[in-house]
Design a protein around this motif. Sequence first.
Motif, PDB file in Angstrom:
ATOM      1  N   GLU A 133       0.828  -1.206   0.000  1.00 14.16           N
ATOM      2  CA  GLU A 133       0.000   0.000   0.000  1.00 14.16           C
ATOM      3  C   GLU A 133       0.861   1.255   0.000  1.00 14.16           C
ATOM      4  OE1 GLU A 133      -2.984  -0.050   3.054  1.00 14.16           O
ATOM      5  OE2 GLU A 133      -3.666  -2.065   2.477  1.00 14.16           O
ATOM      6  N   HIS A 134       1.921   1.227   0.777  1.00 15.63           N
ATOM      7  CA  HIS A 134       2.833   2.375   0.830  1.00 15.63           C
ATOM      8  C   HIS A 134       3.495   2.590  -0.524  1.00 15.63           C
ATOM      9  CE1 HIS A 134       5.571   5.220   2.823  1.00 15.63           C
ATOM     10  NE2 HIS A 134       6.461   4.754   1.972  1.00 15.63           N
ATOM     11  N   LEU A 137       0.951   4.187  -2.989  1.00 18.59           N
ATOM     12  CA  LEU A 137       0.722   5.606  -2.696  1.00 18.59           C
ATOM     13  C   LEU A 137       1.916   6.456  -3.073  1.00 18.59           C
ATOM     14  CD1 LEU A 137      -1.135   6.056   0.722  1.00 18.59           C
ATOM     15  CD2 LEU A 137      -1.955   6.534  -1.586  1.00 18.59           C
ATOM     16  N   ASP A 141       1.756   9.462  -5.726  1.00 12.61           N
ATOM     17  CA  ASP A 141       2.126  10.819  -5.309  1.00 12.61           C
ATOM     18  C   ASP A 141       3.281  11.368  -6.147  1.00 12.61           C
ATOM     19  OD1 ASP A 141       0.156  10.935  -3.412  1.00 12.61           O
ATOM     20  OD2 ASP A 141       1.459  10.421  -1.719  1.00 12.61           O
ATOM     21  N   LEU A 183      -6.810   0.987   0.261  1.00 13.96           N
ATOM     22  CA  LEU A 183      -6.526   2.419   0.417  1.00 13.96           C
ATOM     23  C   LEU A 183      -7.791   3.251   0.264  1.00 13.96           C
ATOM     24  CD1 LEU A 183      -3.148   2.516  -1.527  1.00 13.96           C
ATOM     25  CD2 LEU A 183      -3.447   3.102   0.890  1.00 13.96           C
ATOM     26  N   LYS A 186      -9.595   3.153   3.501  1.00 17.24           N
ATOM     27  CA  LYS A 186      -8.913   3.988   4.494  1.00 17.24           C
ATOM     28  C   LYS A 186      -9.032   5.486   4.178  1.00 17.24           C
ATOM     29  CE  LYS A 186      -5.492   0.432   5.599  1.00 17.24           C
ATOM     30  NZ  LYS A 186      -4.070   0.021   5.502  1.00 17.24           N
ATOM     31  N   GLU A 188      -7.651   7.060   1.602  1.00 21.15           N
ATOM     32  CA  GLU A 188      -6.456   7.601   0.944  1.00 21.15           C
ATOM     33  C   GLU A 188      -6.680   7.827  -0.557  1.00 21.15           C
ATOM     34  OE1 GLU A 188      -3.805   8.596   2.384  1.00 21.15           O
ATOM     35  OE2 GLU A 188      -3.831   7.645   4.347  1.00 21.15           O
ATOM     36  N   ARG A 198      -6.662  10.611  -6.296  1.00 22.47           N
ATOM     37  CA  ARG A 198      -5.878  10.791  -5.050  1.00 22.47           C
ATOM     38  C   ARG A 198      -5.976  12.249  -4.617  1.00 22.47           C
ATOM     39  NH1 ARG A 198      -3.390   9.890  -0.225  1.00 22.47           N
ATOM     40  NH2 ARG A 198      -1.167  10.258  -0.235  1.00 22.47           N
TER      41      ARG A 198
END
Length: 198
Positions: A133-134, A137, A141, A183, A186, A188, A198
């Motif tokens: 997940e990190h 993202l 980003d 995500l 959550k 995000e 996003r």
Amino acid sequence: MISEDLLIQFGAKIVNFDKGEIIFKEGDTSRYYYQIANGAIKMNNFNDEGKEFIQGLFSDGDSFGEPPLFITDSYPANAVAFLLSKVFLLPKVSFMRLLIENPAVHLQVTTNLAKRLYFKSIMASEISSQDPEHRVLKLIDYFKIKIDKSVSDQQYKVEITRQQIADLTGLRVETVIRSIKSLEKKGELTIINRKVFR
């Protein structure tokens, strides 16, 4: 990145590549500076199991495959037309002459290479040490802020596909799909008509 007029002035020619056509292969000797007039190019490798790993995605105005030109080495990856593409090809000798005669352009090229190296460093760290997940993202980003230059507090539509996210992060596409759904739960990410925001 380099103005089209300047490329033509130094002898660049435009070549059309069909979708899926190989521009150069891993191990080929570097002979040209490549810059996309329009279209999209991906650079990739395949592991022993045949899984594709995308090293980079490039679109209108982007250059690709420059590092071997500076170190007289072979390409570390393949370049493949991702869409029907028109690409400027400038012979290596002419490219070096262009840089010597145009210091501001030389600085632009150097800055561009530094940005790519920075991205590779970030992604290498993320891939080796962070959960899926990190990784997803961080990649989104990066595209939002660094590539598409969107304002950080505005909603951003993710244009790269789930498969491309997988190929860029070293994850399986199934893992990317699960991570995006998680995500979203959550808060995000947002999914609207299968499109990720996003």
